[in-house]
Design an enzyme around this catalytic site. Structure first.
Site: not given
Length: 303
Positions: A235-236
């Protein structure tokens, strides 16, 4: 149903290229399978077409081959197994273990999204374009415990923390929980090795295994790789794809993240030599249970 001695798997979803967190799960599961003298399989979990990226599954398989991580058997694709999932669902419906539910997310919002009873009044106007979701019934007081090889004893009150969970979505797509349970049994998976982000899904899967009369594998949840903000790597912005054309830096970084001695892979020149050295030196008891901060590792060339 009896289980073979050891059969593990890596099961990516084709939502994009493999990143370092994916490699950690693949390499960790492969190492544990080889350490046990068992098989290692690859499964493509392509259950959610709206989230899939065209060509991602083939790219993921190509990347795995570049890292020397080839499946020991036929690659199973969940998109081809709808009839098998339907048979399992029909059994649960016939037994009353599963039920149709017309509750929407807004219906359940006041209870934190947890379904403990149906609160939708009827087939509301505007919702008729979709069928009902199918949920597994989780009776009040359902509490489940299991022992994870890395994370230790895990206990979850499934009835209060999860509630009745979805097996087939209202839009007609199969839910991950049902498909993974059916396929783990079909492939003879004895050991599920994956990231700790899926730890809280395990009690649901064990409940489903019991409802369907399927064996429960052993579980190992590897530490998550996180960025500076503490976010899961996938998610980064740090979730850059790994390079199958230059695999050794990423393999060394994954080896280090699994708590293994860096010196074991320091002087290898090929992927084959790296995997052979890793098999010789691997010690499962060294795997950490805490999240791994990517920025604290020397992996600039690995991701």
């Amino acid at each position: 149903m009896s289980l073979p001695s050891y059969c593990g798997r890596f099961a990516p979803s084709p939502t994009g290229p493999l990143h370092f967190g994916s490699l950690l799960a693949a390499f960790g599961s492969w190492l544990l399978a080889r350490h046990a003298g068992g098989q290692w399989l690859v499964r493509i979990e392509d259950l959610d077409p709206p989230r899939e990226v065209a060509g991602a599954a083939e790219e993921q398989l190509h990347t795995l081959i570049g890292f020397g991580l080839a499946s020991d058997g036929k690659i199973l694709r969940q998109s081809e197994r709808g009839a098998v999932y339907q048979a399992a669902l029909d059994r649960l419906l016939a037994e009353g273990t599963a039920f149709a539910c017309h509750c929407s997310r807004s219906d359940l919002a006041s209870n934190g999204g947890i379904h403990q009873r149906c609160v939708a009044t009827t087939h509301r106007h505007g919702r008729s374009k979709q069928g009902p979701a199918i949920r597994l019934r989780v009776p009040a007081g359902t509490r489940l415990c299991f022992d994870d090889a890395v994370q230790g004893r895990i206990t979850q009150d499934v009835s209060t923390e999860v509630g009745d969970f979805v097996l087939k979505r209202a839009d007609g797509y199969w839910a991950y929980q049902l498909a993974v349970v059916v396929d783990d049994a079909a492939q003879g998976i004895t050991d599920v090795v994956r990231g700790a982000d899926l730890l809280d899904s395990t009690p649901r899967q064990i409940l489903l295994q019991r409802a369907l009369g399927l064996p429960t594998p052993r579980y190992t949840h590897l530490p998550l790789v996180i960025d500076k903000a503490g976010r899961k790597l996938s998610k980064s912005l740090a979730a850059l794809p790994i390079d199958a054309g230059d695999p050794l830096p990423a393999l060394r970084a994954a080896w280090q993240a699994l708590g293994q001695p860096p010196a074991a892979l320091a002087h290898v020149d090929t992927v084959a030599d790296a995997l052979a050295a890793a098999q010789d030196a691997f010690a499962p008891q060294r795997i950490p249970n805490a999240p791994i901060a990517l920025h604290n590792m020397r992996v600039t060339d690995a991701v």
